[in-house]
Design a protein around this motif. Structure first.
Motif, PDB file in Angstrom:
ATOM      1  N   LEU A  89      35.150  27.617  30.733  1.00 48.85           N
ATOM      2  CA  LEU A  89      35.602  28.796  30.100  1.00 48.85           C
ATOM      3  C   LEU A  89      36.466  29.495  31.240  1.00 48.85           C
ATOM      4  CD1 LEU A  89      32.621  30.335  28.433  1.00 48.85           C
ATOM      5  CD2 LEU A  89      34.476  29.503  27.364  1.00 48.85           C
ATOM      6  N   GLN A  90      36.114  29.414  32.516  1.00 43.42           N
ATOM      7  CA  GLN A  90      36.917  30.010  33.882  1.00 43.42           C
ATOM      8  C   GLN A  90      38.151  29.298  33.753  1.00 43.42           C
ATOM      9  OE1 GLN A  90      34.790  30.272  37.390  1.00 43.42           O
ATOM     10  NE2 GLN A  90      36.576  31.124  38.282  1.00 43.42           N
ATOM     11  N   ASP A  91      38.141  28.099  33.680  1.00 39.75           N
ATOM     12  CA  ASP A  91      39.572  27.240  33.595  1.00 39.75           C
ATOM     13  C   ASP A  91      40.458  27.721  32.836  1.00 39.75           C
ATOM     14  OD1 ASP A  91      38.604  25.835  35.940  1.00 39.75           O
ATOM     15  OD2 ASP A  91      38.020  24.125  34.964  1.00 39.75           O
ATOM     16  N   LEU A  92      39.729  27.933  31.260  1.00 34.82           N
ATOM     17  CA  LEU A  92      40.546  28.173  30.265  1.00 34.82           C
ATOM     18  C   LEU A  92      41.171  29.599  30.531  1.00 34.82           C
ATOM     19  CD1 LEU A  92      38.574  27.319  27.148  1.00 34.82           C
ATOM     20  CD2 LEU A  92      40.673  26.319  27.928  1.00 34.82           C
ATOM     21  N   TYR A  93      40.477  30.675  31.221  1.00 35.47           N
ATOM     22  CA  TYR A  93      40.941  31.885  31.427  1.00 35.47           C
ATOM     23  C   TYR A  93      42.192  32.051  32.485  1.00 35.47           C
ATOM     24  CZ  TYR A  93      40.678  36.835  32.900  1.00 35.47           C
ATOM     25  OH  TYR A  93      40.878  38.084  32.913  1.00 35.47           O
ATOM     26  N   LEU A  94      42.010  31.049  33.298  1.00 34.41           N
ATOM     27  CA  LEU A  94      43.106  31.140  34.457  1.00 34.41           C
ATOM     28  C   LEU A  94      44.509  30.577  33.887  1.00 34.41           C
ATOM     29  CD1 LEU A  94      41.160  29.638  37.456  1.00 34.41           C
ATOM     30  CD2 LEU A  94      42.062  31.744  37.269  1.00 34.41           C
ATOM     31  N   MET A  95      44.250  29.437  32.789  1.00 36.28           N
ATOM     32  CA  MET A  95      45.437  28.952  32.032  1.00 36.28           C
ATOM     33  C   MET A  95      45.918  29.904  30.985  1.00 36.28           C
ATOM     34  SD  MET A  95      44.096  24.980  31.398  1.00 36.28           S
ATOM     35  CE  MET A  95      45.771  24.468  30.676  1.00 36.28           C
ATOM     36  N   ALA A  96      45.072  30.788  30.350  1.00 38.90           N
ATOM     37  CA  ALA A  96      45.719  31.971  29.479  1.00 38.90           C
ATOM     38  C   ALA A  96      46.253  33.090  30.433  1.00 38.90           C
ATOM     39  CB  ALA A  96      44.290  32.123  28.661  1.00 38.90           C
ATOM     40  N   ALA A  97      45.833  33.263  31.558  1.00 34.00           N
ATOM     41  CA  ALA A  97      46.323  34.303  32.412  1.00 34.00           C
ATOM     42  C   ALA A  97      47.722  33.890  32.997  1.00 34.00           C
ATOM     43  CB  ALA A  97      45.424  34.391  33.698  1.00 34.00           C
ATOM     44  N   GLU A  98      47.973  32.538  33.223  1.00 30.91           N
ATOM     45  CA  GLU A  98      49.272  32.145  33.352  1.00 30.91           C
ATOM     46  C   GLU A  98      50.191  32.519  32.181  1.00 30.91           C
ATOM     47  OE1 GLU A  98      51.695  28.267  34.885  1.00 30.91           O
ATOM     48  OE2 GLU A  98      50.205  28.029  33.580  1.00 30.91           O
ATOM     49  N   CYS A  99      49.739  32.198  31.059  1.00 31.35           N
ATOM     50  CA  CYS A  99      50.513  32.530  29.724  1.00 31.35           C
ATOM     51  C   CYS A  99      50.743  33.969  29.502  1.00 31.35           C
ATOM     52  CB  CYS A  99      49.815  32.022  28.561  1.00 31.35           C
ATOM     53  SG  CYS A  99      49.700  30.196  28.334  1.00 31.35           S
ATOM     54  N   ASP A 100      49.997  34.853  30.032  1.00 27.68           N
ATOM     55  CA  ASP A 100      49.857  36.066  29.969  1.00 27.68           C
ATOM     56  C   ASP A 100      51.108  36.752  30.741  1.00 27.68           C
ATOM     57  OD1 ASP A 100      48.950  38.799  29.033  1.00 27.68           O
ATOM     58  OD2 ASP A 100      48.361  39.126  31.236  1.00 27.68           O
ATOM     59  N   LEU A 101      50.998  36.171  31.970  1.00 27.14           N
ATOM     60  CA  LEU A 101      52.112  36.579  32.915  1.00 27.14           C
ATOM     61  C   LEU A 101      53.450  36.070  32.557  1.00 27.14           C
ATOM     62  CD1 LEU A 101      53.111  37.930  35.496  1.00 27.14           C
ATOM     63  CD2 LEU A 101      52.133  35.835  36.689  1.00 27.14           C
ATOM     64  N   CYS A 102      53.460  35.005  32.025  1.00 32.23           N
ATOM     65  CA  CYS A 102      54.837  34.681  31.430  1.00 32.23           C
ATOM     66  C   CYS A 102      55.347  35.321  30.198  1.00 32.23           C
ATOM     67  CB  CYS A 102      54.698  33.008  31.010  1.00 32.23           C
ATOM     68  SG  CYS A 102      54.540  31.891  32.702  1.00 32.23           S
ATOM     69  N   TRP A 103      54.447  35.764  29.439  1.00 29.67           N
ATOM     70  CA  TRP A 103      54.753  36.459  28.460  1.00 29.67           C
ATOM     71  C   TRP A 103      55.433  37.829  28.839  1.00 29.67           C
ATOM     72  CZ3 TRP A 103      55.682  34.728  23.729  1.00 29.67           C
ATOM     73  CH2 TRP A 103      54.851  33.602  23.167  1.00 29.67           C
ATOM     74  N   THR A 104      55.003  38.252  29.806  1.00 29.65           N
ATOM     75  CA  THR A 104      55.383  39.436  30.415  1.00 29.65           C
ATOM     76  C   THR A 104      56.812  39.377  30.936  1.00 29.65           C
ATOM     77  OG1 THR A 104      53.174  40.396  30.904  1.00 29.65           O
ATOM     78  CG2 THR A 104      54.799  41.287  32.153  1.00 29.65           C
ATOM     79  N   LEU A 105      56.890  38.269  31.843  1.00 32.54           N
ATOM     80  CA  LEU A 105      58.258  37.919  32.224  1.00 32.54           C
ATOM     81  C   LEU A 105      59.230  37.933  31.323  1.00 32.54           C
ATOM     82  CD1 LEU A 105      57.153  35.905  35.665  1.00 32.54           C
ATOM     83  CD2 LEU A 105      57.591  38.378  35.262  1.00 32.54           C
ATOM     84  N   VAL A 106      59.065  37.083  30.367  1.00 30.93           N
ATOM     85  CA  VAL A 106      60.002  36.636  29.259  1.00 30.93           C
ATOM     86  C   VAL A 106      60.308  38.082  28.565  1.00 30.93           C
ATOM     87  CG1 VAL A 106      60.398  35.461  27.073  1.00 30.93           C
ATOM     88  CG2 VAL A 106      59.508  34.110  29.160  1.00 30.93           C
ATOM     89  N   GLY A 107      59.478  38.884  28.287  1.00 38.37           N
ATOM     90  CA  GLY A 107      59.313  40.097  27.627  1.00 38.37           C
ATOM     91  C   GLY A 107      60.547  40.989  28.455  1.00 38.37           C
ATOM     92  N   GLN A 108      60.366  40.956  29.759  1.00 43.56           N
ATOM     93  CA  GLN A 108      61.293  41.811  30.692  1.00 43.56           C
ATOM     94  C   GLN A 108      62.678  41.457  30.326  1.00 43.56           C
ATOM     95  OE1 GLN A 108      59.063  44.429  31.039  1.00 43.56           O
ATOM     96  NE2 GLN A 108      60.566  44.641  32.648  1.00 43.56           N
ATOM     97  N   ALA A 109      62.944  39.956  30.437  1.00 44.30           N
ATOM     98  CA  ALA A 109      63.897  39.309  30.084  1.00 44.30           C
ATOM     99  C   ALA A 109      64.731  39.523  28.691  1.00 44.30           C
ATOM    100  CB  ALA A 109      64.123  37.757  30.206  1.00 44.30           C
ATOM    101  N   ALA A 110      63.984  39.683  27.880  1.00 46.91           N
ATOM    102  CA  ALA A 110      64.195  39.820  26.485  1.00 46.91           C
ATOM    103  C   ALA A 110      64.759  41.541  26.223  1.00 46.91           C
ATOM    104  CB  ALA A 110      63.196  39.722  25.528  1.00 46.91           C
ATOM    105  N   GLN A 111      64.053  42.139  27.080  1.00 43.12           N
ATOM    106  CA  GLN A 111      64.704  43.637  27.236  1.00 43.12           C
ATOM    107  C   GLN A 111      65.897  43.489  27.700  1.00 43.12           C
ATOM    108  OE1 GLN A 111      61.922  46.377  28.946  1.00 43.12           O
ATOM    109  NE2 GLN A 111      60.143  45.777  27.243  1.00 43.12           N
ATOM    110  N   GLY A 112      66.137  43.048  28.908  1.00 48.38           N
ATOM    111  CA  GLY A 112      67.478  42.973  29.650  1.00 48.38           C
ATOM    112  C   GLY A 112      68.490  42.339  28.743  1.00 48.38           C
ATOM    113  N   LEU A 113      68.153  41.380  27.894  1.00 45.53           N
ATOM    114  CA  LEU A 113      69.213  40.765  27.138  1.00 45.53           C
ATOM    115  C   LEU A 113      69.494  41.626  26.010  1.00 45.53           C
ATOM    116  CD1 LEU A 113      68.125  37.048  27.516  1.00 45.53           C
ATOM    117  CD2 LEU A 113      70.446  37.975  28.206  1.00 45.53           C
ATOM    118  N   ARG A 114      68.476  42.375  25.716  1.00 46.24           N
ATOM    119  CA  ARG A 114      68.478  43.224  24.398  1.00 46.24           C
ATOM    120  C   ARG A 114      68.407  42.371  23.097  1.00 46.24           C
ATOM    121  NH1 ARG A 114      72.372  46.369  27.454  1.00 46.24           N
ATOM    122  NH2 ARG A 114      71.447  48.398  27.718  1.00 46.24           N
TER     123      ARG A 114
END
Length: 152
Positions: A89-114
């Motif tokens: 479960l801890q390993d899954l958590y770390l993998m999901a946390a990577e996805c979470d961070l990527c969502w945030t960064l892609v979201g910032q790009a989406a805002q920048g691109l409108r």
């Protein structure tokens, strides 16, 4: 444009997380809640990866190998013993946390691109990943006393 790199990273991270969820669910089939929720969450990961496909095409997705590298570093076969569920479960958590961070960064790009369409996909992905992280954290808390105190 570097967005392609992170779209590729996120797309592959979702697929890799889905594979890992199914692997953990199968390895711990005796824990009915884990098996069932891992399967359900894997389906959501696959759906999120599919939702990213039009944007990967639009922005020319690059496919870095980081998700597979992370998966291979975390999962080296199924575990046995008292700590198995907790560690998986801890390993899954770390993998999901990577996805979470990527969502945030892609979201910032989406805002920048409108890019409102991408922003909507990101909002849903972020929300679902947040729930996934809460479930994993809660299930680890539930497993910890047994695994860390009682199990020998």
């Amino acid at each position: 444009m570097q967005l392609a790199h992170y779209l590729g990273l996120l797309h592959r991270a979702q697929d890799t997380l889905a594979d890992a969820l199914l692997e953990v669910g199968n390895a711990h089939a005796d824990e009915a809640d884990i098996a069932q929720l891992c399967e359900q969450q894997a389906e959501l990961c696959r759906a999120r990866a599919a939702a990213l496909k039009p944007f990967a095409d639009r922005y020319s997705e690059e496919a870095p190998d980081e998700p597979e590298r992370l998966h291979s570093q975390l999962f080296r076969g199924t575990r046995n013993g008292g700590l198995a569920v907790l560690r998986d479960l801890q390993d899954l958590y770390l993998m999901a946390a990577e996805c979470d961070l990527c969502w945030t960064l892609v979201g910032q790009a989406a805002q920048g691109l409108r890019d409102r369409e991408l922003a909507e996909v990101v909002e849903q992905g972020e929300a679902e990943t947040a729930i996934q992280l809460l479930w994993l954290r809660g299930r680890m808390k539930q497993a910890a006393p047994q695994a860390l105190v009682v199990a020998g």
